[in-house]
Design an enzyme around this catalytic site. Structure first.
Site, PDB file in Angstrom:
ATOM      1  N   GLY A 150      -3.323 -22.303  -8.457  1.00 14.87           N
ATOM      2  CA  GLY A 150      -3.585 -21.134  -9.289  1.00 14.87           C
ATOM      3  C   GLY A 150      -4.870 -20.382  -8.967  1.00 14.87           C
ATOM      4  N   GLY A 172      -4.892 -17.503  -7.627  1.00 11.63           N
ATOM      5  CA  GLY A 172      -4.587 -16.120  -7.980  1.00 11.63           C
ATOM      6  C   GLY A 172      -4.828 -15.880  -9.460  1.00 11.63           C
ATOM      7  N   ASP A 208      -0.064 -12.020  -5.492  1.00 12.04           N
ATOM      8  CA  ASP A 208      -1.327 -12.070  -6.236  1.00 12.04           C
ATOM      9  C   ASP A 208      -1.861 -10.674  -6.558  1.00 12.04           C
ATOM     10  OD1 ASP A 208      -1.853 -14.723  -6.799  1.00 12.04           O
ATOM     11  OD2 ASP A 208      -2.571 -15.118  -4.766  1.00 12.04           O
ATOM     12  N   GLU A 235     -10.331 -13.145  -3.085  1.00 13.36           N
ATOM     13  CA  GLU A 235      -9.669 -14.452  -3.044  1.00 13.36           C
ATOM     14  C   GLU A 235      -9.243 -14.743  -1.612  1.00 13.36           C
ATOM     15  OE1 GLU A 235      -6.104 -14.646  -5.435  1.00 13.36           O
ATOM     16  OE2 GLU A 235      -5.447 -16.466  -4.428  1.00 13.36           O
ATOM     17  N   CYS A 266      16.823  -2.021  -7.915  1.00  8.66           N
ATOM     18  CA  CYS A 266      16.952  -1.761  -6.493  1.00  8.66           C
ATOM     19  C   CYS A 266      18.326  -2.235  -5.956  1.00  8.66           C
ATOM     20  CB  CYS A 266      15.780  -2.363  -5.726  1.00  8.66           C
ATOM     21  SG  CYS A 266      15.521  -1.532  -4.156  1.00  8.66           S
ATOM     22  N   HIS A 324      11.428  -0.073  -8.261  1.00  4.57           N
ATOM     23  CA  HIS A 324      11.104  -1.370  -8.868  1.00  4.57           C
ATOM     24  C   HIS A 324      10.176  -1.178 -10.066  1.00  4.57           C
ATOM     25  CE1 HIS A 324      12.810  -4.072  -5.787  1.00  4.57           C
ATOM     26  NE2 HIS A 324      12.545  -3.081  -4.963  1.00  4.57           N
ATOM     27  N   GLU A 345       9.470  -3.105 -12.345  1.00  4.60           N
ATOM     28  CA  GLU A 345       8.700  -4.319 -12.668  1.00  4.60           C
ATOM     29  C   GLU A 345       7.304  -4.283 -12.060  1.00  4.60           C
ATOM     30  OE1 GLU A 345      11.296  -4.153 -10.619  1.00  4.60           O
ATOM     31  OE2 GLU A 345      11.105  -5.512  -8.911  1.00  4.60           O
TER      32      GLU A 345
HETATM   33  N1  GLN Z   1      18.541  -4.158   0.463  1.00  6.87           N
HETATM   34  C1  GLN Z   1      18.438  -2.926  -0.244  1.00  6.87           C
HETATM   35  C2  GLN Z   1      17.806  -1.830   0.595  1.00  6.87           C
HETATM   36  O1  GLN Z   1      17.155  -2.119   1.556  1.00  6.87           O
HETATM   37  C3  GLN Z   1      17.682  -3.101  -1.545  1.00  6.87           C
HETATM   38  C4  GLN Z   1      16.256  -3.410  -1.347  1.00  6.87           C
HETATM   39  C5  GLN Z   1      15.622  -4.040  -2.563  1.00  6.87           C
HETATM   40  O2  GLN Z   1      16.292  -4.514  -3.457  1.00  6.87           O
HETATM   41  N2  GLN Z   1      14.304  -4.087  -2.587  1.00  6.87           N
HETATM   42  O3  GLN Z   1      17.934  -0.668   0.289  1.00  6.87           O
END
Ligand code: GLN
Length: 562
Positions: free
Chosen positions: A34, A36, A89, A159, A404, A535, A537
């Site tokens: 840990g 990170g 990280d 780090e 994605c 993404h 997230e």
């Molecule tokens: N494999 C897909 C692409 O390259 C999705 C990529 C991902 O999920 N990050 O477009």
């Protein structure tokens, strides 16, 4: 000796409170304890003292970035705003600091050598011998100082990946030593070490930590603080033992027991006064730590009562006999944060899509979940299992969130089973698909033919315009958003009309309208069926959960209640 440092680097008198300060975090005994989280926790404490803080991660790999590393080997690839593919990280730092970090804050051995070699080829060393020492550590220091300047940071944390004593990271330790030599009073060294309690002995053993401290000494470094990771808190006797053998003050041995949640880390370190200890080491006046905002979040996480069952159906779980949840750490953190802010907590089940294909797991069992997430991924393995899971979620009105690959595969599922396009697929796995619903972006085509894969994706932040009256428009509360991407393939523009005519809504598009950023089903048809080409997230933070994760968790809570 100081003459070897690049001209132009700040030549400040040492030890003044106004100097930029540097903290290195290194690991002793073993990896995976840990560092990170320790670095992130320290960053949060110092920020909570009102300091301007930034955090750097060094990975001792030859890989120039983390983009070419398999998530089952290295964990999630975290993407920064500017598109640099980094270690997970960096995500921890961004989440704990609640700040966006630039690419100068991440480096690998490959990146550093690449730059030194580029400069050598460019005659920038003016005929001098270019040597591993000092030229490589000097480039490392140059990067650390540039990161400090970019952030205008009062305190810069670095780090160093890997463990003390291994061959790979020695050059980075050398950089730490040289920076300390340059600014003797402005550099602190924190060693995160492990203190095992062997079963047959039943007693906490400090010897491995003592050896780690000695190895550190052998490269000219002395720890100022030792953060002792162990299953349980350290007693005074152990603290004194570590202090004597590792040559530090006993109150600078910080007890870092296993915690219920990583978010407890800063609060726990502060019990031993870590923030002010670091101020003392760095010649900074002590300051009060105000962790109230952080503590309020931690309290939410502890008080959450309703438990939501979420299935993450993915393909990056296997590591020998072990399951690796690290491949999707930002997804997990985003789900947790959104749930805590709604008084709920998530119980995540990782489902390997391969098991659905082989029949080892039944797709019907997904009905027991309050929500299903399909995170990002690459390649063929396991995707039919994912597509059947998506179909099940759609037909059974289980909240579905595709990230994605999860968006691309949801579009394929819709094309196959609703539009009726047999053999619909992504050309990533089926280059001859009769209906290439997901196709390669034209400018990536050339690179892929040349097998030039590194950094060939659409990476980093891009804007999307949102459609009125949709789930996303409502969730974000605005009509334009900026999100982080990492993909090579796209929804094929030739199929958009057909898909939309059959009810799928592309509720987010690139400002030019060419690239599909979000697909969703109208609420009348499904409580929450949504996929993003980006993404989300990666931008979710504990103190600022992502609006789409909030919306997904709301939908999952609704299902849970009914
Ligand atoms: N494999 C897909 C692409 O390259 C999705 C990529 C991902 O999920 N990050 O477009």
């Amino acid at each position: 000796m100081l003459g070897i440092f690049n001209k132009g680097s700040a030549n400040l008198p040492a030890g003044k409170a106004g100097n930029p300060k540097y903290i290195f975090v290194v690991g002793g005994v073993m990896s995976g304890i840990g560092k990170g989280v320790a670095t992130s926790g320290i960053a949060r404490i110092l920020k909570s003292k009102g300091f301007k803080v930034t955090a750097i991660k060094i990975d001792p790999y030859i890989n120039v970035d983390a983009g070419t590393m398999n998530p089952t080997e290295h964990g999630e690839v975290f993407v920064l705003d500017d598109g640099y593919e980094t270690d997970q990280d960096m995500g921890n730092y961004e989440r704990f600091l609640d700040e966006t970090l630039p690419s100068i804050n991440y480096m690998t051995t490959g990146r550093v050598y690449q730059e030194v070699i580029r400069r050598e080829r460019n005659l920038e060393y003016k005929g001098k011998n270019v040597e591993v020492v000092p030229d490589i550590p000097l480039e490392i220091i140059r990067r650390i100082e540039e990161a400090q300047k970019t952030a205008n940071a009062e305190i810069t944390l670095t780090e160093i990946g890997g463990t003390i004593g291994e061959y790979q990271n020695i050059i980075f330790l050398e950089a730490a030593r040289m920076l300390k030599q340059k600014y003797p009073h402005d550099v602190a060294l924190v060693m995160v070490s492990y203190v095992p309690i062997p079963n047959n002995v039943g007693e906490m053993k400090t010897k491995p930590t003592q050896y780690a401290a000695r190895s550190l000494n052998s490269v000219g470094l002395q720890a100022d603080v030792i953060l002792a990771r162990a299953a349980v808190p350290l007693d005074q006797k152990r603290k004194e033992k570590i202090a004597i053998f590792c040559n530090i003050l006993p109150d600078r041995v910080i007890s870092a027991p296993d915690l219920e949640s990583i978010y407890d880390a800063p609060i726990n370190y502060e019990k031993d006064g870590l923030g002010n200890i670091l101020c003392d080491v760095l010649g900074l006046p002590e300051r009060k730590t105000d962790l109230s905002e952080w503590e309020a979040f931690v309290a939410k996480s502890k008080n959450a009562t309703r438990e939501l069952n979420i299935a993450v159906v993915g393909k990056y779980f296997d590591s020998g006999e072990f399951t690796l949840a690290d491949s999707y750490i930002s997804v997990l953190e985003a789900l947790k944060a959104a749930a805590y802010h709604q008084g709920a907590k998530v119980k995540i089940s990782y489902i390997n899509s391969k098991d659905i294909e082989t029949g080892e797991k039944k797709v019907e069992d997904l009905k027991n979940f309050d929500g299903i997430v399909v995170p990002g991924g690459f390649g063929e393995k396991g995707i039919e299992g994912i597509i059947s899971s998506i179909r099940f979620a759609r037909e059974n009105k289980i909240p579905y969130f595709g990230l994605c690959y999860g968006m691309q595969l949801a579009t394929i599922e819709y094309a196959r089973n609703v539009v009726g396009l047999e053999g619909a697929n992504t050309i990533e796995t089926d280059p001859k698909a009769p209906h290439p619903i997901i196709d390669v972006m034209p400018d990536q085509k050339e690179k892929i033919t040349k097998q030039d894969y590194g950094g060939t994706m659409r990476l980093g932040t891009y804007e999307a315009a949102l459609k009125e009256g949709t789930i996303v428009r409502e969730a974000y509360g605005k009509s334009e958003v900026s999100e982080r991407h990492r993909h090579r393939y796209e929804v094929n523009p030739e199929y958009i009309e057909k898909l939309e005519a059959a009810g799928l809504i592309f509720s987010g598009k690139s400002p030019s309208g060419v690239l599909m950023e979000i697909a969703e089903l109208p609420r009348e048809k499904h409580p929450f069926f949504l996929g993003t080409q980006f993404h989300p997230e990666l931008l979710s933070r504990p103190l600022n959960p992502h609006p789409l994760f909030m919306a997904f968790i709301r939908a999952a809570s609704e299902r849970n209640k009914s």
